[in-house]
Design a protein around this motif. Structure first.
Motif, PDB file in Angstrom:
ATOM      1  N   ASP A 184       0.835  -1.203   0.000  1.00 25.69           N
ATOM      2  CA  ASP A 184       0.000   0.000   0.000  1.00 25.69           C
ATOM      3  C   ASP A 184       0.865   1.247   0.000  1.00 25.69           C
ATOM      4  O   ASP A 184       0.560   2.229  -0.679  1.00 25.69           O
ATOM      5  N   THR A 185       1.960   1.209   0.763  1.00 23.55           N
ATOM      6  CA  THR A 185       2.863   2.359   0.813  1.00 23.55           C
ATOM      7  C   THR A 185       3.488   2.621  -0.550  1.00 23.55           C
ATOM      8  O   THR A 185       3.616   3.770  -0.979  1.00 23.55           O
ATOM      9  N   PHE A 186       3.872   1.561  -1.244  1.00 25.89           N
ATOM     10  CA  PHE A 186       4.473   1.708  -2.575  1.00 25.89           C
ATOM     11  C   PHE A 186       3.483   2.331  -3.544  1.00 25.89           C
ATOM     12  O   PHE A 186       3.811   3.286  -4.265  1.00 25.89           O
ATOM     13  N   GLN A 232       2.114  -9.507  -6.147  1.00 25.38           N
ATOM     14  CA  GLN A 232       3.014 -10.481  -6.742  1.00 25.38           C
ATOM     15  C   GLN A 232       2.353 -11.834  -6.975  1.00 25.38           C
ATOM     16  O   GLN A 232       2.857 -12.651  -7.746  1.00 25.38           O
ATOM     17  N   ASN A 233       1.206 -12.095  -6.351  1.00 29.64           N
ATOM     18  CA  ASN A 233       0.563 -13.394  -6.543  1.00 29.64           C
ATOM     19  C   ASN A 233       0.014 -13.570  -7.954  1.00 29.64           C
ATOM     20  O   ASN A 233      -0.306 -14.681  -8.373  1.00 29.64           O
ATOM     21  N   ILE A 253       7.592  -7.932  -7.867  1.00 32.00           N
ATOM     22  CA  ILE A 253       6.937  -7.809  -6.577  1.00 32.00           C
ATOM     23  C   ILE A 253       5.525  -7.286  -6.771  1.00 32.00           C
ATOM     24  O   ILE A 253       4.569  -7.761  -6.156  1.00 32.00           O
ATOM     25  N   GLY A 254       5.386  -6.298  -7.630  1.00 33.73           N
ATOM     26  CA  GLY A 254       4.066  -5.719  -7.863  1.00 33.73           C
ATOM     27  C   GLY A 254       4.131  -4.598  -8.876  1.00 33.73           C
ATOM     28  O   GLY A 254       5.205  -4.178  -9.310  1.00 33.73           O
ATOM     29  N   ILE A 255       2.953  -4.118  -9.239  1.00 33.20           N
ATOM     30  CA  ILE A 255       2.826  -2.998 -10.166  1.00 33.20           C
ATOM     31  C   ILE A 255       1.838  -1.997  -9.579  1.00 33.20           C
ATOM     32  O   ILE A 255       0.737  -2.378  -9.150  1.00 33.20           O
ATOM     33  N   ALA A 256       2.214  -0.752  -9.559  1.00 37.25           N
ATOM     34  CA  ALA A 256       1.312   0.333  -9.178  1.00 37.25           C
ATOM     35  C   ALA A 256       0.757   0.948 -10.457  1.00 37.25           C
ATOM     36  O   ALA A 256       1.517   1.422 -11.298  1.00 37.25           O
ATOM     37  N   ILE A 257      -0.552   0.906 -10.616  1.00 39.47           N
ATOM     38  CA  ILE A 257      -1.203   1.524 -11.767  1.00 39.47           C
ATOM     39  C   ILE A 257      -1.667   2.914 -11.351  1.00 39.47           C
ATOM     40  O   ILE A 257      -2.511   3.048 -10.466  1.00 39.47           O
ATOM     41  N   ARG A 302      10.552  -4.569  -8.498  1.00 42.34           N
ATOM     42  CA  ARG A 302      11.190  -5.869  -8.637  1.00 42.34           C
ATOM     43  C   ARG A 302      12.249  -6.067  -7.561  1.00 42.34           C
ATOM     44  O   ARG A 302      12.754  -5.110  -6.979  1.00 42.34           O
ATOM     45  N   ILE A 303      12.606  -7.319  -7.362  1.00 44.12           N
ATOM     46  CA  ILE A 303      13.801  -7.640  -6.579  1.00 44.12           C
ATOM     47  C   ILE A 303      14.983  -7.652  -7.540  1.00 44.12           C
ATOM     48  O   ILE A 303      14.943  -8.306  -8.582  1.00 44.12           O
TER      49      ILE A 303
END
Length: 309
Positions: A233-235, A253-254, A260-264, A282-283
């Protein structure tokens, strides 16, 4: 002796003619060409050439420019490469440092401050001081990316940006791609204690995601945990605040591979319409010193930065 005199005069006359020709012949040819084309007009098709203008540096326009890295195979042109820290502008370094700290405070990237010795205040309290990591700049490279304008097919726009690296070889290694005018950061790779802790936590979480088994089908299932909820959420919100979006959605990431994830991020460009920017997290695949790393960047830019640079 008499035979040498004609040869002498022949050489002298030839030298004089050659000198006069060198001096006056170019002028004569230039004038004759000018007179030949005077009052003559030639019309060419505008599609045969393009005008070039600076980019607007609007964040949505910048994201569109980076799309050309993958859709059309456009390659940024290296304009300048500075390997000597003394040749790199102190104003540039200070601006990138400020932008990175703003990004860290927003939560878009891991904390980039490096703790130094404690400093005693006038009241007798001890507070931590931060090391000025801009002193460990290793290089600064200036690039230019040319892409098509939406306003006019006969115009092209040019985006200039800096690619910089800072490292002390042990405690930290930071890489940034920043706008050459606004210094806003579009890509960051962070190696330090904070980023390594975050990357390790995400790796452990990813392993937990893949362990579950569906009781009915017997197939592997994805089980979400609450451990990284606050970080994700912070990202997402951090990117939203840093880039000035009107809203954001986080994709975890699931549902992703090697991310790790994408913020749209959503931007209001016209009445009743929005435009999206995708920011990946990403890592970092290659460890630095004893640390793992975290990289974030515009979706099309992060691929170019990590695969081609």
């Amino acid at each position: 002796m008499r035979k040498k005199i004609p040869i002498f005069w022949f050489c002298l006359v030839g030298t004089i003619f050659l000198t006069v020709g060198v001096i006056f012949l170019p002028r004569y040819l230039s004038r004759s060409l000018d007179y030949r084309r005077m009052n003559y007009m030639e019309i060419s098709n505008r599609t045969d050439f393009s005008f070039l203008k600076p980019a607007s540096n609007d964040v949505v326009e910048v994201a569109r420019a980076f799309q050309y890295l993958n859709t059309t195979g456009e390659e940024p042109v290296l304009l300048l490469s500075l390997e000597d820290p003394d040749q790199i502008s102190k104003d540039l370094l200070a601006a990138v440092y400020e932008q990175s700290m703003i990004m860290s405070e927003c939560g878009a990237i891991p904390w980039t401050g490096i703790n130094d010795d404690l400093v005693e205040t006038e009241d007798g309290y001890f507070i931590p001081s931060y090391y000025n990591w801009t002193e460990d700049v290793t290089f600064a490279r200036s690039y230019s990316l040319t892409y098509e304008s939406l306003e006019d097919p006969n115009k092209k726009e040019m985006l200039n940006f800096w690619y910089l690296n800072f490292s002390d070889g042990k405690r930290f290694d930071y890489t940034f791609i920043a706008n050459a005018i606004t210094y806003q950061i579009y890509y960051a790779k962070i190696y330090n204690e904070s980023a390594s802790y975050m990357a390790t936590a995400y790796q452990m979480e990813h392993e937990m995601f893949s362990v579950g088994t569906d009781a009915v089908s017997g197939k592997s299932s994805i089980k979400s945990e609450e451990y990284t909820d606050s970080v994700t959420d912070t990202f997402s919100v951090g990117c939203e605040n840093y880039y000035g979006a009107i809203g954001s959605t986080y994709v975890g990431q699931n549902t992703l591979y090697n991310k790790i994830g994408i913020a749209i991020l959503y931007f209001d460009k016209k009445p009743e319409s929005t435009q999206n920017i995708y920011v990946e997290k990403r890592i970092a695949l290659e460890p630095f010193s004893d640390y793992l790393g975290i990289s974030i960047g515009f979706q099309d830019l992060i691929r170019w930065a990590e695969e081609l640079l």
